[in-house]
Design an enzyme around this catalytic site. Structure first.
Site, PDB file in Angstrom:
ATOM      1  N   ASP A  86       0.842  -1.196   0.000  1.00  0.00           N
ATOM      2  CA  ASP A  86       0.000   0.000   0.000  1.00  0.00           C
ATOM      3  C   ASP A  86       0.878   1.247   0.000  1.00  0.00           C
ATOM      4  O   ASP A  86       2.020   1.208   0.455  1.00  0.00           O
ATOM      5  CB  ASP A  86      -0.929  -0.015   1.218  1.00  0.00           C
ATOM      6  CG  ASP A  86      -2.029  -1.055   1.031  1.00  0.00           C
ATOM      7  OD1 ASP A  86      -2.501  -1.214  -0.113  1.00  0.00           O
ATOM      8  OD2 ASP A  86      -2.396  -1.711   2.015  1.00  0.00           O
ATOM      9  N   HIS A 128      -5.985 -20.273  -1.344  1.00  0.00           N
ATOM     10  CA  HIS A 128      -5.037 -19.641  -0.417  1.00  0.00           C
ATOM     11  C   HIS A 128      -5.866 -19.167   0.781  1.00  0.00           C
ATOM     12  O   HIS A 128      -6.743 -18.311   0.628  1.00  0.00           O
ATOM     13  CB  HIS A 128      -4.366 -18.452  -1.117  1.00  0.00           C
ATOM     14  CG  HIS A 128      -3.290 -17.791  -0.323  1.00  0.00           C
ATOM     15  ND1 HIS A 128      -2.045 -18.364  -0.112  1.00  0.00           N
ATOM     16  CD2 HIS A 128      -3.257 -16.594   0.318  1.00  0.00           C
ATOM     17  CE1 HIS A 128      -1.286 -17.543   0.606  1.00  0.00           C
ATOM     18  NE2 HIS A 128      -1.997 -16.464   0.887  1.00  0.00           N
ATOM     19  N   PHE A 159     -12.728  -4.719   7.214  1.00  0.00           N
ATOM     20  CA  PHE A 159     -11.588  -5.065   6.369  1.00  0.00           C
ATOM     21  C   PHE A 159     -12.028  -5.149   4.896  1.00  0.00           C
ATOM     22  O   PHE A 159     -11.333  -4.654   3.998  1.00  0.00           O
ATOM     23  CB  PHE A 159     -11.032  -6.404   6.874  1.00  0.00           C
ATOM     24  CG  PHE A 159      -9.700  -6.759   6.316  1.00  0.00           C
ATOM     25  CD1 PHE A 159      -8.683  -5.819   6.237  1.00  0.00           C
ATOM     26  CD2 PHE A 159      -9.436  -8.051   5.867  1.00  0.00           C
ATOM     27  CE1 PHE A 159      -7.443  -6.144   5.712  1.00  0.00           C
ATOM     28  CE2 PHE A 159      -8.204  -8.384   5.340  1.00  0.00           C
ATOM     29  CZ  PHE A 159      -7.202  -7.436   5.259  1.00  0.00           C
ATOM     30  N   ASP A 209      -6.755  -2.867 -14.479  1.00  0.00           N
ATOM     31  CA  ASP A 209      -6.381  -3.837 -13.445  1.00  0.00           C
ATOM     32  C   ASP A 209      -5.921  -5.157 -14.067  1.00  0.00           C
ATOM     33  O   ASP A 209      -4.914  -5.738 -13.678  1.00  0.00           O
ATOM     34  CB  ASP A 209      -7.609  -4.076 -12.549  1.00  0.00           C
ATOM     35  CG  ASP A 209      -7.212  -4.410 -11.115  1.00  0.00           C
ATOM     36  OD1 ASP A 209      -6.105  -4.039 -10.703  1.00  0.00           O
ATOM     37  OD2 ASP A 209      -8.032  -5.039 -10.415  1.00  0.00           O
TER      38      ASP A 209
HETATM   39  C1  LIG Z   1      -2.572 -12.262  -1.801  1.00  0.00           C
HETATM   40  C2  LIG Z   1      -2.242 -10.894  -1.264  1.00  0.00           C
HETATM   41  C3  LIG Z   1      -1.188 -10.750  -0.356  1.00  0.00           C
HETATM   42  C4  LIG Z   1      -0.847  -9.493   0.153  1.00  0.00           C
HETATM   43  N1  LIG Z   1       0.183  -9.393   1.055  1.00  0.00           N
HETATM   44  C5  LIG Z   1       0.563  -8.188   1.515  1.00  0.00           C
HETATM   45  C6  LIG Z   1       1.676  -8.054   2.412  1.00  0.00           C
HETATM   46  O1  LIG Z   1       2.299  -9.030   2.832  1.00  0.00           O
HETATM   47  N2  LIG Z   1       2.031  -6.815   2.810  1.00  0.00           N
HETATM   48  C7  LIG Z   1       1.365  -5.689   2.380  1.00  0.00           C
HETATM   49  O2  LIG Z   1       1.730  -4.575   2.783  1.00  0.00           O
HETATM   50  N3  LIG Z   1       0.290  -5.777   1.537  1.00  0.00           N
HETATM   51  C8  LIG Z   1      -0.110  -6.994   1.087  1.00  0.00           C
HETATM   52  N4  LIG Z   1      -1.174  -7.085   0.212  1.00  0.00           N
HETATM   53  C9  LIG Z   1      -1.879  -5.863  -0.195  1.00  0.00           C
HETATM   54  C10 LIG Z   1      -1.210  -5.184  -1.420  1.00  0.00           C
HETATM   55  O3  LIG Z   1       0.087  -4.764  -1.088  1.00  0.00           O
HETATM   56  C11 LIG Z   1      -2.079  -3.987  -1.834  1.00  0.00           C
HETATM   57  O4  LIG Z   1      -3.288  -4.413  -2.349  1.00  0.00           O
HETATM   58  C12 LIG Z   1      -1.394  -2.974  -2.739  1.00  0.00           C
HETATM   59  O5  LIG Z   1      -2.172  -1.770  -2.739  1.00  0.00           O
HETATM   60  C13 LIG Z   1      -1.280  -3.406  -4.195  1.00  0.00           C
HETATM   61  O6  LIG Z   1      -0.276  -4.323  -4.324  1.00  0.00           O
HETATM   62  P1  LIG Z   1      -0.133  -5.173  -5.692  1.00  0.00           P
HETATM   63  O7  LIG Z   1       1.076  -5.978  -5.571  1.00  0.00           O
HETATM   64  O8  LIG Z   1      -1.400  -5.822  -6.043  1.00  0.00           O
HETATM   65  O9  LIG Z   1       0.164  -3.962  -6.701  1.00  0.00           O
HETATM   66  P2  LIG Z   1      -0.217  -3.700  -8.201  1.00  0.00           P
HETATM   67  O10 LIG Z   1      -0.292  -4.947  -8.974  1.00  0.00           O
HETATM   68  O11 LIG Z   1       0.697  -2.654  -8.662  1.00  0.00           O
HETATM   69  O12 LIG Z   1      -1.646  -3.064  -8.037  1.00  0.00           O
HETATM   70  C14 LIG Z   1      -2.872  -3.760  -8.213  1.00  0.00           C
HETATM   71  C15 LIG Z   1      -3.831  -2.882  -8.985  1.00  0.00           C
HETATM   72  O13 LIG Z   1      -4.062  -1.655  -8.305  1.00  0.00           O
HETATM   73  C16 LIG Z   1      -3.604  -0.555  -9.046  1.00  0.00           C
HETATM   74  N5  LIG Z   1      -2.916   0.335  -8.142  1.00  0.00           N
HETATM   75  C17 LIG Z   1      -2.283   0.023  -7.002  1.00  0.00           C
HETATM   76  N6  LIG Z   1      -1.787   1.125  -6.421  1.00  0.00           N
HETATM   77  C18 LIG Z   1      -2.126   2.137  -7.236  1.00  0.00           C
HETATM   78  C19 LIG Z   1      -1.923   3.519  -7.199  1.00  0.00           C
HETATM   79  N7  LIG Z   1      -1.246   4.089  -6.193  1.00  0.00           N
HETATM   80  N8  LIG Z   1      -2.432   4.285  -8.207  1.00  0.00           N
HETATM   81  C20 LIG Z   1      -3.115   3.711  -9.222  1.00  0.00           C
HETATM   82  N9  LIG Z   1      -3.350   2.381  -9.317  1.00  0.00           N
HETATM   83  C21 LIG Z   1      -2.855   1.636  -8.336  1.00  0.00           C
HETATM   84  C22 LIG Z   1      -2.664  -1.140 -10.097  1.00  0.00           C
HETATM   85  O14 LIG Z   1      -2.596  -0.344 -11.241  1.00  0.00           O
HETATM   86  C23 LIG Z   1      -3.291  -2.486 -10.354  1.00  0.00           C
HETATM   87  O15 LIG Z   1      -4.368  -2.377 -11.235  1.00  0.00           O
HETATM   88  C24 LIG Z   1      -1.565  -8.335  -0.281  1.00  0.00           C
HETATM   89  C25 LIG Z   1      -2.641  -8.486  -1.178  1.00  0.00           C
HETATM   90  C26 LIG Z   1      -2.986  -9.739  -1.659  1.00  0.00           C
HETATM   91  C27 LIG Z   1      -4.162  -9.880  -2.599  1.00  0.00           C
END
Ligand SMILES: Cc1cc2nc3c(=O)[nH]c(=O)nc-3n(C[C@H](O)[C@H](O)[C@H](O)COP(=O)(O)OP(=O)(O)OC[C@H]3O[C@@H](n4cnc5c(N)ncnc54)[C@H](O)[C@@H]3O)c2cc1C
Length: 289
Positions: free
Chosen positions: A101, A260, A210, A152
């Site tokens: 995040d 998962h 949540f 997305d």
């Molecule tokens: C299975 C799973 C495990 C997770 N584990 C953790 C963890 O261990 N620690 C943690 O901190 N979080 C965790 N998260 C939450 C995750 O880090 C957040 O959802 C984060 O916002 C997006 O990460 P991502 O890797 O999906 O990023 P991305 O793939 O980059 O983002 C997913 C989607 O959201 C959009 N997006 C994301 N951020 C932005 C932005 N700022 N502006 C515009 N579009 C955006 C992207 O373009 C894309 O479409 C987890 C989520 C899941 C589903």
């Protein structure tokens, strides 16, 4: 019938009581032949160093493969690469590669040095360090910050093209929505397994808070189901149990074979459903909290 695989997510415990619950749950679930355990990284404001220490300890204690979540937000490339190297050295060969995040310290990281800009870039960096097996996150109900459904899916396609081996979904309660998402992903050329993220409901109210943050819709049916159990934790636990088992069975009937489980560090009991048909599990062990 296809093999059914279960992986289980834990977060690093924050105190002694949490520590005991964590190890007890891990030990119970270990007997269920999990595909892997995953440990979150800095999720919900937890300390990232604590995540790494927890992973290093778990790797020593279990033969179950461990997937380390890693987020690049708030770190420079150098910093997060150093963590990845440390994990590889500790014997971790699976990473859940994430953006994380948005963080207040993102600008400070950018001042310290170059940062990864996308998960796809991050994956490219990780596989240069070690041939990790990579999972990524996906969002059947669209990430709250995504510009559109299409954007997305495109982002997910980029992560898969960069080398992700599977996509683990955010938790959801709508089987039809999950199926539509999977169809859209396939139509976009995504052919890695889409793993269904399952949140067993431990506390209905907390779950709704949540879900709101994650963009997960909670169907009215669930509000109605849990209403009579508002002041009856035993009844709530029973409803939650029945619900998670039938949910997994419904997904299996829609050709979903990878799950998962977001354990919230609690033992999980999946007696009647798919768990009893889990790959090479001769005698499923039922575990209650
Ligand atoms: C299975 C799973 C495990 C997770 N584990 C953790 C963890 O261990 N620690 C943690 O901190 N979080 C965790 N998260 C939450 C995750 O880090 C957040 O959802 C984060 O916002 C997006 O990460 P991502 O890797 O999906 O990023 P991305 O793939 O980059 O983002 C997913 C989607 O959201 C959009 N997006 C994301 N951020 C932005 C932005 N700022 N502006 C515009 N579009 C955006 C992207 O373009 C894309 O479409 C987890 C989520 C899941 C589903």
């Amino acid at each position: 019938m296809k093999d059914v695989n279960f992986s289980y997510e834990f977060f690093p415990p924050g105190n002694l009581i949490g520590e005991r619950r964590f190890w007890r749950s891990l030990g119970c679930i270990e007997t269920m032949n999990p595909a892997f355990f995953s440990i979150t990284y800095g999720a919900l404001g937890t300390d990232q160093e604590r995540s790494i220490n927890t992973i290093e300890n778990v790797v020593q204690e279990t033969d179950v493969p461990i997937a380390a979540h890693l987020t690049f937000e708030g770190s420079t490339r150098k910093e997060i690469n150093r963590v990845a190297r440390r994990l590889a050295k500790a014997g971790v060969d699976k990473i859940v590669a994430l953006r994380g995040d948005a963080r207040a310290d993102a600008d400070a990281a950018a001042q310290r040095g170059p940062c990864y800009q996308s998960v796809a870039e991050f994956i490219a960096g990780l596989v240069e360090i070690y041939p990790f097996d990579i999972s990524v996150a996906c969002y059947p109900e669209v990430h709250p910050k995504a510009l559109s459904v299409g954007a997305d899916i495109l982002e997910l396609k980029g992560k898969c093209d960069a080398g992700a081996n599977r996509a683990i979904s955010q938790f959801f309660f709508d089987v039809d929505q999950f199926e539509r998402f999977r169809d859209n992903a396939t139509a976009a050329g995504i052919n890695v397994p889409i793993v269904a993220g399952i949140l067993p409901i431990r506390d209905f109210h907390k779950m709704t808070v949540f879900a709101e943050r994650c963009g997960t819709k909670v169907p009215q049916r669930l509000y109605d189901l849990f209403e009579p159990a508002k002041r009856n934790p035993q009844l709530a636990a029973q409803i939650a149990q029945d619900e998670v088992e039938s949910f997994i069975d419904r997904l299996i009937s829609r050709d979903c074979s990878d799950f998962h489980i977001y354990t919230l560090n609690q033992p999980i009991e999946l007696r009647q459903c798919a768990m009893s048909r889990q790959r090479s599990l001769a005698a499923p062990i039922a575990v209650s909290a």
